[in-house]
Scaffold this motif. Structure first.
Motif, PDB file in Angstrom:
ATOM      1  N   LEU A 132      41.828  15.647 -32.408  1.00  0.00           N
ATOM      2  CA  LEU A 132      40.428  15.235 -32.359  1.00  0.00           C
ATOM      3  C   LEU A 132      40.296  13.728 -32.144  1.00  0.00           C
ATOM      4  N   ASN A 133      41.145  12.971 -32.821  1.00  0.00           N
ATOM      5  CA  ASN A 133      41.110  11.518 -32.657  1.00  0.00           C
ATOM      6  C   ASN A 133      41.491  11.109 -31.241  1.00  0.00           C
ATOM      7  N   LEU A 134      42.511  11.766 -30.701  1.00  0.00           N
ATOM      8  CA  LEU A 134      42.943  11.434 -29.339  1.00  0.00           C
ATOM      9  C   LEU A 134      41.934  11.913 -28.308  1.00  0.00           C
ATOM     10  N   ALA A 135      41.301  13.047 -28.571  1.00  0.00           N
ATOM     11  CA  ALA A 135      40.254  13.521 -27.668  1.00  0.00           C
ATOM     12  C   ALA A 135      39.084  12.536 -27.648  1.00  0.00           C
ATOM     13  N   ASP A 136      38.645  12.105 -28.826  1.00  0.00           N
ATOM     14  CA  ASP A 136      37.546  11.140 -28.912  1.00  0.00           C
ATOM     15  C   ASP A 136      37.874   9.861 -28.148  1.00  0.00           C
ATOM     16  N   ALA A 137      39.087   9.351 -28.360  1.00  0.00           N
ATOM     17  CA  ALA A 137      39.475   8.095 -27.712  1.00  0.00           C
ATOM     18  C   ALA A 137      39.498   8.241 -26.197  1.00  0.00           C
ATOM     19  N   GLN A 138      40.045   9.354 -25.708  1.00  0.00           N
ATOM     20  CA  GLN A 138      40.128   9.545 -24.264  1.00  0.00           C
ATOM     21  C   GLN A 138      38.750   9.810 -23.656  1.00  0.00           C
ATOM     22  N   LEU A 139      37.919  10.583 -24.330  1.00  0.00           N
ATOM     23  CA  LEU A 139      36.576  10.843 -23.814  1.00  0.00           C
ATOM     24  C   LEU A 139      35.760   9.555 -23.740  1.00  0.00           C
ATOM     25  N   GLN A 140      35.970   8.645 -24.681  1.00  0.00           N
ATOM     26  CA  GLN A 140      35.307   7.337 -24.601  1.00  0.00           C
ATOM     27  C   GLN A 140      35.760   6.572 -23.367  1.00  0.00           C
ATOM     28  N   ALA A 141      37.045   6.697 -23.047  1.00  0.00           N
ATOM     29  CA  ALA A 141      37.570   6.023 -21.850  1.00  0.00           C
ATOM     30  C   ALA A 141      36.959   6.613 -20.586  1.00  0.00           C
ATOM     31  N   TRP A 142      36.904   7.947 -20.503  1.00  0.00           N
ATOM     32  CA  TRP A 142      36.346   8.575 -19.289  1.00  0.00           C
ATOM     33  C   TRP A 142      34.861   8.263 -19.172  1.00  0.00           C
ATOM     34  N   GLU A 143      34.208   8.016 -20.299  1.00  0.00           N
ATOM     35  CA  GLU A 143      32.780   7.677 -20.286  1.00  0.00           C
ATOM     36  C   GLU A 143      32.537   6.340 -19.592  1.00  0.00           C
ATOM     37  N   LYS A 144      33.545   5.483 -19.565  1.00  0.00           N
ATOM     38  CA  LYS A 144      33.436   4.214 -18.844  1.00  0.00           C
ATOM     39  C   LYS A 144      33.415   4.438 -17.340  1.00  0.00           C
ATOM     40  N   GLY A 145      33.864   5.629 -16.931  1.00  0.00           N
ATOM     41  CA  GLY A 145      33.855   5.970 -15.523  1.00  0.00           C
ATOM     42  C   GLY A 145      32.811   7.019 -15.220  1.00  0.00           C
ATOM     43  N   SER A 146      33.167   7.968 -14.376  1.00  0.00           N
ATOM     44  CA  SER A 146      32.201   8.965 -13.902  1.00  0.00           C
ATOM     45  C   SER A 146      32.567  10.394 -14.292  1.00  0.00           C
ATOM     46  N   GLY A 147      33.497  10.552 -15.232  1.00  0.00           N
ATOM     47  CA  GLY A 147      33.751  11.894 -15.732  1.00  0.00           C
ATOM     48  C   GLY A 147      35.201  12.305 -15.728  1.00  0.00           C
ATOM     49  N   TYR A 148      35.420  13.610 -15.923  1.00  0.00           N
ATOM     50  CA  TYR A 148      36.782  14.117 -16.107  1.00  0.00           C
ATOM     51  C   TYR A 148      36.871  15.602 -15.791  1.00  0.00           C
ATOM     52  N   PHE A 149      38.113  16.037 -15.588  1.00  0.00           N
ATOM     53  CA  PHE A 149      38.492  17.453 -15.543  1.00  0.00           C
ATOM     54  C   PHE A 149      39.737  17.611 -16.416  1.00  0.00           C
ATOM     55  N   TYR A 150      39.667  18.461 -17.422  1.00  0.00           N
ATOM     56  CA  TYR A 150      40.819  18.697 -18.321  1.00  0.00           C
ATOM     57  C   TYR A 150      41.865  19.548 -17.592  1.00  0.00           C
ATOM     58  N   TRP A 151      43.142  19.224 -17.806  1.00  0.00           N
ATOM     59  CA  TRP A 151      44.236  20.069 -17.302  1.00  0.00           C
ATOM     60  C   TRP A 151      44.891  20.745 -18.509  1.00  0.00           C
ATOM     61  N   SER A 152      44.773  22.047 -18.597  1.00  0.00           N
ATOM     62  CA  SER A 152      44.203  22.974 -17.647  1.00  0.00           C
ATOM     63  C   SER A 152      43.417  24.021 -18.420  1.00  0.00           C
ATOM     64  N   TYR A 153      42.746  24.906 -17.730  1.00  0.00           N
ATOM     65  CA  TYR A 153      41.910  25.910 -18.372  1.00  0.00           C
ATOM     66  C   TYR A 153      42.715  26.866 -19.244  1.00  0.00           C
ATOM     67  N   TYR A 199      46.777   2.187 -26.652  1.00  0.00           N
ATOM     68  CA  TYR A 199      47.126   2.319 -25.238  1.00  0.00           C
ATOM     69  C   TYR A 199      45.939   2.832 -24.430  1.00  0.00           C
ATOM     70  N   ILE A 200      45.233   3.807 -24.980  1.00  0.00           N
ATOM     71  CA  ILE A 200      44.057   4.372 -24.305  1.00  0.00           C
ATOM     72  C   ILE A 200      43.005   3.287 -24.079  1.00  0.00           C
ATOM     73  N   ARG A 201      42.769   2.468 -25.090  1.00  0.00           N
ATOM     74  CA  ARG A 201      41.775   1.400 -24.953  1.00  0.00           C
ATOM     75  C   ARG A 201      42.196   0.385 -23.899  1.00  0.00           C
ATOM     76  N   GLU A 202      43.441  -0.050 -23.974  1.00  0.00           N
ATOM     77  CA  GLU A 202      43.912  -1.134 -23.111  1.00  0.00           C
ATOM     78  C   GLU A 202      44.143  -0.683 -21.675  1.00  0.00           C
ATOM     79  N   HIS A 203      44.730   0.490 -21.497  1.00  0.00           N
ATOM     80  CA  HIS A 203      45.142   0.906 -20.157  1.00  0.00           C
ATOM     81  C   HIS A 203      44.172   1.877 -19.494  1.00  0.00           C
ATOM     82  N   TYR A 204      43.558   2.761 -20.262  1.00  0.00           N
ATOM     83  CA  TYR A 204      42.616   3.703 -19.667  1.00  0.00           C
ATOM     84  C   TYR A 204      41.208   3.094 -19.613  1.00  0.00           C
ATOM     85  N   GLU A 205      40.682   2.786 -20.782  1.00  0.00           N
ATOM     86  CA  GLU A 205      39.289   2.361 -20.868  1.00  0.00           C
ATOM     87  C   GLU A 205      39.041   1.071 -20.095  1.00  0.00           C
ATOM     88  N   ARG A 206      39.863   0.074 -20.307  1.00  0.00           N
ATOM     89  CA  ARG A 206      39.654  -1.229 -19.668  1.00  0.00           C
ATOM     90  C   ARG A 206      39.764  -1.120 -18.144  1.00  0.00           C
TER      91      ARG A 206
END
Length: 402
Positions: free
Chosen positions: A338-359, A275-282
């Motif tokens: 860790l696997n889900l973090a890696d996958a999502q960080l790869q998706a945000w890398e296709k864009g201009s960054g991220y802010f994690y919710w929450s501190y 889902y992350i690859r298809e909907h977030y990253e793409r």
């Protein structure tokens, strides 16, 4: 297009309250949101709770910690009553002034995020008033929000630590209104106030964003970013603000795995990653051709780690009971995150960054029944438990900086 990459974390529940993130603040009331808390508590008690909370929840030390975590920026949600001109609510410019001084001192930048609007822009608890979504139907309140944005830009626009200003957090549109079933998931305390609540139209948002941009730029230097939220429709903005008049506009999308689950994503690791690859990253890669795209809210929370179907991120506050103990072992949970973090960080890398919710999170996930698995919303815990990839946050294993 100016190139940028930003890596940060949200200071959620500091200046805009969310009951699930800090339940003790709501003790002695049946309020589910900040609006009703202010009206249910005696004025003196309300003021004391808010002032103590704000002074303790985020301090100078937290800016030091965020910097040490390897983050570069913080997104600070602020309420529409930030300037203290809407009784009985308490303004928070004093806290913001301190935050800007701390950010500058420790080499961080700030994305100011107008997180709420009077009469609600989404009906969510995080919008400050559950079940009420009538702001866009009230021209006087729309104008009021524009004046708040102007005043924020006038006060902080030229501050060295300002990264940008987000026009409005999560103004909901029709598809998400239906998906979240807002009136039932977030029942209004005052049914009369909620009468006529409905999602914002895309036509309204487009007009509002254009007005907000022009009003902000009166005081906001061109190198500072104006951030617009996608209204939960990431690919609907290709033809928007593409004229040369609009400079340094950033498109914000919020992507949570709990929303993926609500959309029908199976609650298994491989399904999440697909889902992350298809909907977030793409989609982010597609929209990055038109705007710098940031994911200003995301986290590792998912039903698989909780051990039960959270029905799109609902908790015991919504009547969804959680598991009594961990279903996954500590190592299984760490591997999943860790696997889900890696996958999502790869998706945000296709864009201009991220802010994690929450501190941080003040929910007691150990002693309070039903909150098992919710600690993944807390970025500090994710770092401490080794759930977040070390190479992404500036730490080596064991907590030492690179």
């Amino acid at each position: 297009m100016k190139q940028l990459k930003v890596k940060g974390v949200n200071f959620g529940n500091w200046l805009v309250l969310e009951k699930w993130m800090s339940p003790a603040l709501f003790e002695g009331t049946d309020a589910e949101d900040e609006y009703n808390l202010a009206y249910q508590l005696p004025r003196e008690a309300y003021q004391a709770r808010i002032q103590i909370h704000r002074s303790e929840y985020i301090t100078e030390r937290d800016f030091v910690t965020v910097k040490a975590m390897g983050m570069e920026a913080v997104r600070i949600p602020v309420p529409y009553f930030v300037f203290g001109d809407r009784e009985p609510f308490i303004g928070c410019v004093k806290e913001l002034d301190r935050a800007f001084a701390w950010a500058q001192a420790y080499g961080l930048t700030i994305l100011l995020d107008l997180h709420t609007a009077p009469l609600g822009q989404n009906g969510f608890d995080n919008g400050g008033i559950c079940g009420v979504c009538r702001w866009s139907q009230c021209p006087d309140e729309v104008e009021y929000v524009l004046t708040v944005l102007e005043r924020l830009a006038k006060r902080y626009g030229r501050h060295q630590a300002l990264w940008g200003i987000e026009v409005l957090n999560e103004p909901i549109t029709e598809r998400m209104w239906k998906l979240m079933d807002v009136p039932n998931r977030y029942p209004a305390a005052d049914k009369a106030m909620a009468e006529g609540s409905a999602p914002n139209t895309m036509a309204f948002l487009r007009e509002f964003y254009c007005k907000a941009y022009d009003r902000l730029r009166r005081f906001l230097p061109e190198e500072k970013y104006v951030v617009i939220h996608d209204g939960f429709e990431l690919t609907a903005w290709k033809d928007f603000m593409q004229e040369a008049h609009y400079q340094n506009v950033v498109l914000d999308t919020h992507q949570y795995l709990m929303m993926a689950e609500a959309e029908g994503c199976a609650q298994e690791p491989e399904a999440y990653k697909a889902y992350i690859r298809e909907h977030y990253e793409r989609k982010i890669e597609e929209m990055q051709q038109y705007f710098p795209v940031i994911c200003a809210e995301w986290c590792l929370f998912n039903s698989k780690a909780c051990g039960h179907d959270t029905k799109g991120g609902q908790s015991v506050l919504n009547g969804v009971q959680g598991t009594q103990a961990d279903v996954l072992s500590a190592e299984q949970k760490r591997s999943l995150y860790l696997n889900l973090a890696d996958a999502q960080l790869q998706a945000w890398e296709k864009g201009s960054g991220y802010f994690y919710w929450s501190y941080k999170l003040l929910t007691d996930t150990v002693n309070e029944t039903g909150w098992n698995g919710w600690d993944s919303w807390d970025f500090g815990r994710c770092i401490n438990f080794g759930w977040f990839p070390a190479q992404q946050n500036g730490f080596l294993k064991g907590g030492r900086e690179k």
